[in-house]
Structure formats: structure tokens, C-alpha cells
Design a protein around this motif. Structure first.
Motif, PDB file in Angstrom:
ATOM      1  N   LEU A   8       0.829  -1.210   0.000  1.00 53.37           N
ATOM      2  CA  LEU A   8       0.000   0.000   0.000  1.00 53.37           C
ATOM      3  C   LEU A   8       0.867   1.265   0.000  1.00 53.37           C
ATOM      4  CD1 LEU A   8      -2.806  -1.052   2.513  1.00 53.37           C
ATOM      5  CD2 LEU A   8      -3.009  -0.828   0.022  1.00 53.37           C
ATOM      6  N   LEU A  48      -5.821  -7.527  -1.131  1.00 51.84           N
ATOM      7  CA  LEU A  48      -5.999  -6.076  -1.110  1.00 51.84           C
ATOM      8  C   LEU A  48      -6.999  -5.619  -2.175  1.00 51.84           C
ATOM      9  CD1 LEU A  48      -2.265  -5.055  -0.560  1.00 51.84           C
ATOM     10  CD2 LEU A  48      -4.140  -4.781   1.082  1.00 51.84           C
ATOM     11  N   TYR A  53      -8.824  -2.024  -1.509  1.00 42.67           N
ATOM     12  CA  TYR A  53      -7.740  -1.130  -1.109  1.00 42.67           C
ATOM     13  C   TYR A  53      -6.870  -0.761  -2.310  1.00 42.67           C
ATOM     14  CZ  TYR A  53      -8.754  -2.395   3.774  1.00 42.67           C
ATOM     15  OH  TYR A  53      -9.348  -2.595   4.988  1.00 42.67           O
ATOM     16  N   GLY A  77      -7.863   2.380   0.323  1.00 41.34           N
ATOM     17  CA  GLY A  77      -6.547   1.822   0.589  1.00 41.34           C
ATOM     18  C   GLY A  77      -5.643   2.791   1.328  1.00 41.34           C
TER      19      GLY A  77
END
Length: 181
Positions: A8, A48, A53, A77
Motif C-alpha cells: 500500500l 488487497l 484497497y 486503501g
């Protein structure tokens, strides 16, 4: 190191292919002891993506090459990254658990992180004090016993490690305080 925080955080800086992130992770020696298999990496990308995200930006295919998917981070995210960083600070046990948080500390509230770093420093200071109390409770007449002598070597290592962790956390705290708001 939390691979999801790393993914991320890197995607906050721009769109990337999973393989590029794997190369970056290894090339930058961020955690040379950590082995990332393709399966683990792609598992986290899928997780994810399902959590919304991150999202697929583009899929490309070059001649005789497998498909390459470019990913980007979503607003959800970005919020999740911040919460993951705070969660790692709140559940602090080992300095190495904070490594991914430190890489992306510029994405969170400076003031809040300063308080969390001060809490981590207090926890390490308590650990050092606990080590000192334990050793001071050893009766002097047992100090030549082989177990006590071996325990002293272990205690010395634990104490040195805790003091090194404390120095490192203080450096991170000072660095964080020096970052303009």
C-alpha cells in the motif's frame, strides 16, 4: 515486515506491477532476511483488491511474455494504510515490526505518531528496568553457578538489544519531530 503495508505504501507513490514491488523490496534491502515468494506476493495483491484497497489500472501483454497488471491504490486503501500503521504502533512488541511503518510515516499524522513513538520508548524503558530488577534479585551466593553464569550472558544480550532498540526509537522520534508539519 507487513507486506500489505509495504504494498500500500509503495502504491501511494505511484502505480506499480507486483513484480516491480518484489524487485524493489529486495533491491532496497528493506528486509533482506524476508523471503517473498510470488505466491505470497500475489496472494496479498488479491486480498488487497478484494478489500478494495487497490485496483487494477491496466493489463498489458508483450509478445511471448505473461500478462502484467498495473495496480493503483484507492482512497479506501490510503485510509487502510494509515490505520495499519497506527495498529502496528499500538501493538508494538519488536522494533522490526515498525520497519514498514517508518518507511511510510509521512502518510500519517506527525503528532499522533510522535505520541505512539513515545509510548514505544516507554515500553522499551520498562523492559530495561524489568531486566535490571530480575538480575538484581539473583542471590549473590549463586553467582558462580553455571546456570546463573549462562543466564548472565543471555541477560547481557537482551539488555544490549533493548538499549539498541531504545537508541533507534529515539532517533526515529527525533527525526519525526524534525519533519515540518
Amino acid at each position: 515486515m507487513s507486506l500489505q503495508i509495504f504494498i500500500l505504501g509503495i502504491l501511494c507513490e505511484g502505480h506499480r506491477h507486483p513484480y516491480d514491488i518484489k524487485k524493489m523490496f529486495k533491491r532496497e534491502s528493506l528486509a533482506p532476511e524476508v523471503r517473498i515468494s510470488d505466491g505470497t506476493l500475489y496472494y496479498h495483491f488479491e486480498a488487497l483488491t478484494k478489500q478494495k484497497y487497490i485496483e487494477r489500472i491496466m493489463v498489458s501483454r508483450e509478445e511471448n511474455r505473461p500478462e502484467r497488471t498495473l495496480y493503483g491504490i484507492t482512497e479506501l486503501g490510503r485510509e487502510a494504510l494509515v490505520e495499519m500503521i497506527y495498529k502496528n504502533f499500538r501493538s508494538f512488541k519488536e522494533v522490526s515490526d515498525l520497519y514498514p511503518c517508518i518507511l511510510f510515516i509521512h502518510h500519517v499524522s506527525r503528532e499522533r505518531v510522535i505520541g505512539m513513538l513515545e509510548d514505544c520508548i516507554a515500553a522499551v524503558n520498562q523492559k530495561i528496568q524489568r531486566f535490571e530488577r530480575i538480575w538484581n534479585d539473583v542471590p549473590p551466593d549463586s553467582s558462580e553457578h553455571p546456570i546463573v553464569l549462562n543466564a548472565k550472558i543471555l541477560q547481557e544480550h537482551a539488555m544490549n538489544r533493548a538499549k539498541t532498540d531504545l537508541e533507534w526509537l529515539e532517533k526515529v522520534l527525533n527525526r519525526t519531530k524534525s519533519i515540518p508539519s
